[in-house]
Design an enzyme around this catalytic site. Sequence first.
Site, PDB file in Angstrom:
ATOM      1  N   ARG A   1       1.609  -4.919   6.257  1.00 30.72           N
ATOM      2  CA  ARG A   1       0.949  -3.881   5.460  1.00 30.72           C
ATOM      3  C   ARG A   1       1.753  -2.599   5.556  1.00 30.72           C
ATOM      4  O   ARG A   1       2.093  -2.145   6.648  1.00 30.72           O
ATOM      5  CB  ARG A   1      -0.481  -3.616   5.924  1.00 30.72           C
ATOM      6  CG  ARG A   1      -1.135  -2.531   5.041  1.00 30.72           C
ATOM      7  CD  ARG A   1      -2.616  -2.403   5.231  1.00 30.72           C
ATOM      8  NE  ARG A   1      -3.156  -1.466   4.243  1.00 30.72           N
ATOM      9  CZ  ARG A   1      -4.372  -1.510   3.760  1.00 30.72           C
ATOM     10  NH1 ARG A   1      -5.214  -2.448   4.158  1.00 30.72           N
ATOM     11  NH2 ARG A   1      -4.799  -0.622   2.871  1.00 30.72           N
TER      12      ARG A   1
ATOM     13  N   ASN B   1     -10.420  -3.060  -6.637  1.00 28.33           N
ATOM     14  CA  ASN B   1      -9.608  -2.063  -7.351  1.00 28.33           C
ATOM     15  C   ASN B   1     -10.184  -1.662  -8.711  1.00 28.33           C
ATOM     16  O   ASN B   1      -9.758  -0.656  -9.297  1.00 28.33           O
ATOM     17  CB  ASN B   1      -8.171  -2.550  -7.535  1.00 28.33           C
ATOM     18  CG  ASN B   1      -7.350  -2.508  -6.267  1.00 28.33           C
ATOM     19  OD1 ASN B   1      -6.370  -3.227  -6.125  1.00 28.33           O
ATOM     20  ND2 ASN B   1      -7.739  -1.671  -5.309  1.00 28.33           N
TER      21      ASN B   1
ATOM     22  N   ARG C   1      -5.506  -2.175   8.486  1.00 26.18           N
ATOM     23  CA  ARG C   1      -6.674  -3.001   8.201  1.00 26.18           C
ATOM     24  C   ARG C   1      -6.283  -4.092   7.221  1.00 26.18           C
ATOM     25  O   ARG C   1      -5.235  -4.019   6.578  1.00 26.18           O
ATOM     26  CB  ARG C   1      -7.838  -2.161   7.667  1.00 26.18           C
ATOM     27  CG  ARG C   1      -7.508  -1.309   6.456  1.00 26.18           C
ATOM     28  CD  ARG C   1      -8.723  -0.510   5.981  1.00 26.18           C
ATOM     29  NE  ARG C   1      -8.368   0.374   4.883  1.00 26.18           N
ATOM     30  CZ  ARG C   1      -7.946   1.628   5.027  1.00 26.18           C
ATOM     31  NH1 ARG C   1      -7.826   2.147   6.241  1.00 26.18           N
ATOM     32  NH2 ARG C   1      -7.652   2.367   3.984  1.00 26.18           N
TER      33      ARG C   1
ATOM     34  N   ASP D   1       0.832  -1.201   0.000  1.00 25.62           N
ATOM     35  CA  ASP D   1       0.000   0.000   0.000  1.00 25.62           C
ATOM     36  C   ASP D   1       0.866   1.250   0.000  1.00 25.62           C
ATOM     37  O   ASP D   1       1.955   1.260   0.591  1.00 25.62           O
ATOM     38  CB  ASP D   1      -0.902  -0.013   1.245  1.00 25.62           C
ATOM     39  CG  ASP D   1      -2.054   0.963   1.132  1.00 25.62           C
ATOM     40  OD1 ASP D   1      -2.352   1.419   0.024  1.00 25.62           O
ATOM     41  OD2 ASP D   1      -2.657   1.271   2.176  1.00 25.62           O
TER      42      ASP D   1
END
Length: 250
Positions: A196, A73, A202, A25
């Site tokens: 992440r 996405n 999350r 990310d």
Amino acid sequence: MLNGKQKDIELDPARVPRHVAIIMDGNGRWAKKRMLPRIAGHKQGMDNVRTITRAASDLGVKVLTLYAFSTENWKRPEGEVSYLMSLPVTFFNKFVPELIEQNVKVMIMGDTSMLPASTQKACADAVADTANNTGMVLNFALNYGGRDELVRAAQKLVQRANDGDLQAADVQASDIDAALMTAPLGELADPDLLIRTSGEERISNFLLWQIAYSELVFTDRLWPDFSPDDLKAAFADFAGRDRRFGGIKK
């Protein structure tokens, strides 16, 4: 949350996670900070896949699963989606020879039937070209969503029941494992560690069944800036965890 620069980290090879999953990310924010178009961030992020793949393989990781494109996405602007669909073609055209040299095996999971024909071909060719490699598995999640995966697994189990091959009362966790997209990974299907990047904390519909007992590491590093030293820092954090899997240690 991991922060700051990490260096001079010594890892115990016996405590390196076997299966590492990464939610990559922060590409868009990386580009925005530099007043560049979002696709520039995606290109830089693609280049970093090469760097982290090599680092993970060198550290002894057995499976590296990367969340490359989610079922959600598709909601992004058409131009950005089109560029994201071209990235696997570019990546595999450039780096498959290097992956073969490193003995890395490519695996793809997700509904690839929805991808453009050129993307499907690039993925299929990469899987075929590295099929005989016996080192780390580089597993790309493309057009993948955890809920979609569970729906598909349920459909498989219902079909088995309709065929008389399975009774509802006999369904075990192993039957669900076998129906998931990670089934080809066998005993390595469940990640030991989920990372992440970008500061978000999350799961974003990623490997919902498989991460039941995964260790989670969140870092504020944006994916294009995530370095081999950051990876080692996450592994060091993992090595210090007391993994009890719901039980207790005497």
